[in-house]
Design a protein around this motif. Structure first.
Motif, PDB file in Angstrom:
ATOM      1  N   LEU A 170      17.696  32.983 -37.576  1.00 18.28           N
ATOM      2  CA  LEU A 170      17.137  31.648 -37.396  1.00 18.28           C
ATOM      3  C   LEU A 170      16.611  31.464 -35.974  1.00 18.28           C
ATOM      4  CD1 LEU A 170      19.739  29.408 -39.283  1.00 18.28           C
ATOM      5  CD2 LEU A 170      17.340  29.773 -39.911  1.00 18.28           C
ATOM      6  N   LYS A 171      17.332  32.015 -35.011  1.00 23.20           N
ATOM      7  CA  LYS A 171      16.910  31.911 -33.617  1.00 23.20           C
ATOM      8  C   LYS A 171      15.548  32.561 -33.400  1.00 23.20           C
ATOM      9  CE  LYS A 171      17.312  31.570 -29.063  1.00 23.20           C
ATOM     10  NZ  LYS A 171      17.117  30.275 -28.355  1.00 23.20           N
ATOM     11  N   SER A 172      15.280  33.638 -34.138  1.00 17.83           N
ATOM     12  CA  SER A 172      14.026  34.370 -33.969  1.00 17.83           C
ATOM     13  C   SER A 172      12.857  33.727 -34.711  1.00 17.83           C
ATOM     14  CB  SER A 172      14.195  35.818 -34.450  1.00 17.83           C
ATOM     15  OG  SER A 172      14.410  35.858 -35.843  1.00 17.83           O
ATOM     16  N   THR A 173      13.163  32.815 -35.647  1.00 16.21           N
ATOM     17  CA  THR A 173      12.085  32.236 -36.456  1.00 16.21           C
ATOM     18  C   THR A 173      11.820  30.765 -36.168  1.00 16.21           C
ATOM     19  OG1 THR A 173      13.679  31.762 -38.234  1.00 16.21           O
ATOM     20  CG2 THR A 173      12.475  33.851 -38.367  1.00 16.21           C
ATOM     21  N   LEU A 174      12.814  30.046 -35.633  1.00 14.90           N
ATOM     22  CA  LEU A 174      12.640  28.619 -35.386  1.00 14.90           C
ATOM     23  C   LEU A 174      12.287  28.342 -33.926  1.00 14.90           C
ATOM     24  CD1 LEU A 174      15.712  27.072 -37.288  1.00 14.90           C
ATOM     25  CD2 LEU A 174      13.332  27.136 -38.054  1.00 14.90           C
ATOM     26  N   GLU A 177      13.750  23.851 -30.151  1.00 12.63           N
ATOM     27  CA  GLU A 177      14.229  22.505 -30.479  1.00 12.63           C
ATOM     28  C   GLU A 177      14.760  22.445 -31.900  1.00 12.63           C
ATOM     29  OE1 GLU A 177      11.194  23.232 -29.459  1.00 12.63           O
ATOM     30  OE2 GLU A 177      11.195  22.564 -27.362  1.00 12.63           O
ATOM     31  N   ARG A 178      14.065  23.116 -32.822  1.00 17.79           N
ATOM     32  CA  ARG A 178      14.498  23.124 -34.217  1.00 17.79           C
ATOM     33  C   ARG A 178      15.798  23.889 -34.386  1.00 17.79           C
ATOM     34  NH1 ARG A 178      10.989  23.029 -38.397  1.00 17.79           N
ATOM     35  NH2 ARG A 178      12.894  23.293 -39.628  1.00 17.79           N
ATOM     36  N   PHE A 179      15.942  24.982 -33.631  1.00  8.56           N
ATOM     37  CA  PHE A 179      17.165  25.768 -33.724  1.00  8.56           C
ATOM     38  C   PHE A 179      18.357  24.954 -33.219  1.00  8.56           C
ATOM     39  CE2 PHE A 179      20.295  28.714 -31.880  1.00  8.56           C
ATOM     40  CZ  PHE A 179      20.618  29.437 -33.019  1.00  8.56           C
ATOM     41  N   HIS A 182      19.267  22.440 -35.728  1.00 17.19           N
ATOM     42  CA  HIS A 182      19.964  23.050 -36.863  1.00 17.19           C
ATOM     43  C   HIS A 182      21.440  23.265 -36.541  1.00 17.19           C
ATOM     44  CE1 HIS A 182      20.767  25.752 -40.257  1.00 17.19           C
ATOM     45  NE2 HIS A 182      21.400  26.515 -39.376  1.00 17.19           N
ATOM     46  N   ILE A 183      21.740  23.752 -35.336  1.00 18.64           N
ATOM     47  CA  ILE A 183      23.128  23.982 -34.930  1.00 18.64           C
ATOM     48  C   ILE A 183      23.900  22.665 -34.916  1.00 18.64           C
ATOM     49  CG2 ILE A 183      24.648  24.740 -33.068  1.00 18.64           C
ATOM     50  CD1 ILE A 183      23.252  27.006 -34.568  1.00 18.64           C
ATOM     51  N   GLU A 184      23.318  21.656 -34.304  1.00 22.52           N
ATOM     52  CA  GLU A 184      23.985  20.354 -34.208  1.00 22.52           C
ATOM     53  C   GLU A 184      24.261  19.787 -35.600  1.00 22.52           C
ATOM     54  OE1 GLU A 184      21.326  18.103 -31.814  1.00 22.52           O
ATOM     55  OE2 GLU A 184      21.941  19.050 -29.921  1.00 22.52           O
ATOM     56  N   MET A 208      25.778  29.738 -27.470  1.00 17.75           N
ATOM     57  CA  MET A 208      25.397  30.878 -26.636  1.00 17.75           C
ATOM     58  C   MET A 208      23.921  31.231 -26.812  1.00 17.75           C
ATOM     59  SD  MET A 208      28.111  31.771 -24.911  1.00 17.75           S
ATOM     60  CE  MET A 208      28.105  33.508 -24.469  1.00 17.75           C
ATOM     61  N   LEU A 209      23.414  31.101 -28.026  1.00 15.97           N
ATOM     62  CA  LEU A 209      22.008  31.419 -28.274  1.00 15.97           C
ATOM     63  C   LEU A 209      21.079  30.328 -27.763  1.00 15.97           C
ATOM     64  CD1 LEU A 209      22.212  32.855 -31.918  1.00 15.97           C
ATOM     65  CD2 LEU A 209      21.905  34.136 -29.796  1.00 15.97           C
ATOM     66  N   THR A 210      21.589  29.113 -27.667  1.00 15.39           N
ATOM     67  CA  THR A 210      20.774  27.990 -27.203  1.00 15.39           C
ATOM     68  C   THR A 210      20.626  27.996 -25.689  1.00 15.39           C
ATOM     69  OG1 THR A 210      21.480  26.628 -29.080  1.00 15.39           O
ATOM     70  CG2 THR A 210      20.561  25.469 -27.180  1.00 15.39           C
ATOM     71  N   LEU A 211      21.701  28.396 -24.999  1.00 17.59           N
ATOM     72  CA  LEU A 211      21.673  28.401 -23.536  1.00 17.59           C
ATOM     73  C   LEU A 211      21.113  29.718 -23.011  1.00 17.59           C
ATOM     74  CD1 LEU A 211      25.182  26.826 -22.889  1.00 17.59           C
ATOM     75  CD2 LEU A 211      22.961  25.678 -22.845  1.00 17.59           C
ATOM     76  N   ASP A 212      20.161  29.652 -22.134  1.00 11.30           N
ATOM     77  CA  ASP A 212      19.546  30.862 -21.583  1.00 11.30           C
ATOM     78  C   ASP A 212      20.519  31.580 -20.654  1.00 11.30           C
ATOM     79  OD1 ASP A 212      17.172  30.360 -22.878  1.00 11.30           O
ATOM     80  OD2 ASP A 212      16.354  29.188 -21.203  1.00 11.30           O
TER      81      ASP A 212
END
Length: 233
Positions: A170-174, A177-179, A182-184, A208-212
């Protein structure tokens, strides 16, 4: 591990206790008390969003049991306290996959990380291999809790790995902001009050995937080999 916010105890359970002062778990578990016990078990499952209090697998009526956080054999006075009860899965079908309440048995320690401890959601991490580990390598209590509950069985690691793989895709396709959205959304209960299985995996990996700049460990580090000390005679 997800923090459990307790509901009020079912009135049927409290009424039964008032009518049976001094009763123990054996008496409560007699067949003629089954409707009250079923009501209690359903209340516990609902307040947890129908996920296991320890591993967070989806709970069903047949594949779960009422768990005593403090075992009744060690803390008899807490046997019928609603604040000491939770709903646990029954673990896997083989000894290799034994986990959660049945794995824990009568063990208890003041160092046990309980799902009723508000800090529990911040004590563990998830690796890319689906393993659970203490977020702080020096957190002995978290490590002991993982071991005693059997939270790294092959079955559980495989299921968490599946969740991890879905989030990576999902991280690679969204868009970012959408990702994040989705998590929230995935961390909220649905219209029926159900939480997503492996809620903590979604929360940790998603964050972890959301934060750079933050990386998820691939696997647990190998245990350190301790050097044998030479005896002094």
């Amino acid at each position: 591990m997800k923090y459990i916010r307790k509901f009020s105890s079912p009135e049927s359970f409290e009424d039964w206790k008032r009518r049976h002062p001094g009763a123990d778990w054996h008496e409560f578990s007699l067949p003629h008390n089954a409707p009250v016990k079923d009501d209690l078990a359903d209340s516990l499952r609902r307040e947890q969003g129908r996920i296991c209090c320890y591993c967070e697998k989806r709970l069903s009526r047949r594949r779960s049991h009422i768990e005593h956080i403090k075992p009744r054999s060690v803390f008899p006075d807490s046997t019928l306290k609603y604040s000491n009860l939770a709903a646990s899965c029954n673990g896997g079908p083989t000894r290799q996959n034994a986990c959660c309440g049945h794995k824990k048995g009568a063990w208890y320690s003041p160092r046990f990380v309980s799902p009723y401890d508000r800090s529990c959601e911040h004590r563990f991490l998830v690796t890319a291999a689906g393993e659970i580990a203490p977020r702080n390598p020096k957190d002995i209590s978290a490590a002991e809790t993982i071991r005693r509950l059997g939270l790294n069985t092959p079955d559980l690691c495989a299921m968490r790995r599946t969740v991890y793989d879905v989030l990576i895709e999902l991280k690679s396709t969204l868009p970012p902001e959408r990702f994040q959205e989705h998590i929230e959304q995935s961390l909220l209960p649905d219209g029926n009050g159900l939480f997503e299985p492996f809620w903590s995996t979604i929360e940790y990996v998603g964050t972890m995937l959301t934060l750079d700049g933050l990386e998820i460990p691939d696997e647990l580090p190998a245990p350190r080999k301790t050097k044998k000390r030479k005896r002094r005679w």
